[in-house]
Design an enzyme around this catalytic site. Sequence first.
Site, PDB file in Angstrom:
ATOM      1  N   GLY A   1      -7.148  40.582   4.456  1.00  0.00           N
ATOM      2  CA  GLY A   1      -8.229  41.507   4.778  1.00  0.00           C
ATOM      3  C   GLY A   1      -8.319  42.577   3.700  1.00  0.00           C
ATOM      4  O   GLY A   1      -8.769  42.304   2.585  1.00  0.00           O
TER       5      GLY A   1
ATOM      6  N   ASP B   1     -10.200  30.211  -7.286  1.00  0.00           N
ATOM      7  CA  ASP B   1     -10.245  31.314  -6.323  1.00  0.00           C
ATOM      8  C   ASP B   1     -11.253  32.342  -6.839  1.00  0.00           C
ATOM      9  O   ASP B   1     -11.022  33.020  -7.840  1.00  0.00           O
ATOM     10  CB  ASP B   1      -8.846  31.928  -6.194  1.00  0.00           C
TER      11      ASP B   1
ATOM     12  N   SER C   1      -3.582  37.218  -0.407  1.00  0.00           N
ATOM     13  CA  SER C   1      -4.759  38.057  -0.600  1.00  0.00           C
ATOM     14  C   SER C   1      -4.354  39.526  -0.416  1.00  0.00           C
ATOM     15  O   SER C   1      -3.430  39.980  -1.092  1.00  0.00           O
ATOM     16  CB  SER C   1      -5.868  37.604   0.357  1.00  0.00           C
ATOM     17  N   TRP C   2      -5.004  40.264   0.482  1.00  0.00           N
ATOM     18  CA  TRP C   2      -4.542  41.627   0.758  1.00  0.00           C
ATOM     19  C   TRP C   2      -3.082  41.622   1.208  1.00  0.00           C
ATOM     20  O   TRP C   2      -2.333  42.564   0.935  1.00  0.00           O
ATOM     21  CB  TRP C   2      -5.413  42.283   1.827  1.00  0.00           C
TER      22      TRP C   2
ATOM     23  N   HIS D   1      -9.527  30.051  -2.541  1.00  0.00           N
ATOM     24  CA  HIS D   1      -8.749  31.194  -2.061  1.00  0.00           C
ATOM     25  C   HIS D   1      -7.930  30.898  -0.801  1.00  0.00           C
ATOM     26  O   HIS D   1      -6.862  31.468  -0.611  1.00  0.00           O
ATOM     27  CB  HIS D   1      -9.706  32.355  -1.792  1.00  0.00           C
TER      28      HIS D   1
END
Length: 320
Positions: A46, A273, A117-118, A301
Amino acid sequence: MADRRKPYPPIEPYDHGFLSVGDDQQVYWEVSGNPDGKPVVFLHGGPGGGTSPQQRRFFDPEAYRIVMFDQRGCGRSRPHVADGADLSVNTTDHLLTDIERLRAYLDIERWMVFGGSWGSTLALAYAQRHRERVTELVLRGIFLLRRSEIDWYYNGGAGAVFPDLWEGFLAPLAGAGPVEHPVDTYHRLLHSPDPDVALRAAIAWSTWEGGTSSLLPQPDHVADTAEPRFALAFARIENHYFYHRGFLDEGQLLRDAHLLHGIPGVIVQGRYDVVCPAMSAWDLHRAWPGSALHIVDDAGHSAHEPGITHHLVEATDLFR
């Protein structure tokens, strides 16, 4: 391709609850796998994405004590941002403190940290601040929260690859006032006093990421990201962090990569990605001696693309 590793079978938590972390926030947590196994904490993406049952399946349930939690304001944590939770008490420092509180609450001395990711951003920030608590790092879809990365994804770079979806992302900005960076304009729209304006912006923000996160289209995933309650929390939290540049100094995570020396790590990165381009994984790998980098040539991704999943499961098996 036929011998690629698959996720482990579905499992259910054997323990779960809510941890009061201050600021009137209660973080939902769960533990699955082997109560006597090697501790690992899963940091979701996120920010604002929350956890899902699929994420337990990256780990051998006989070998790992799998800790997952929903970060402030999303998932099952409460209060929920879609209900108006206070974002001023939702910063990177708050999340790092929450991780430490959860570790102490579960009486874990050290653990492996897994994030994509985050989640990779948060994992790096945590490991650089609390390196004595980290046994290994498994990271996917590297996001170093540099201005260039935010500009690529939200200011037209990724739009050159997905012009059809980019048009949908820009649609709520029409007539939204002075031309600004899209992140700044969305910040105003997502907090509009008109709930219809806010929801339209949230769905456009959330489905932009949902539609660009995989190498091939995944309509069911995009539909999930359009669900109003999810979209409101996801978009408001994610935009809040990016508007404030992640509450980190520019280039901080790469600057402080030397602090990871001695921590074994695996980086898994999709070649295509678009959300978190491979340059960030490359830059991190070059700055982190001892890290292993796997670039997956047929992936974007998402952690659930076959080649990404293969290398993530191989990495967790390596460290078990």
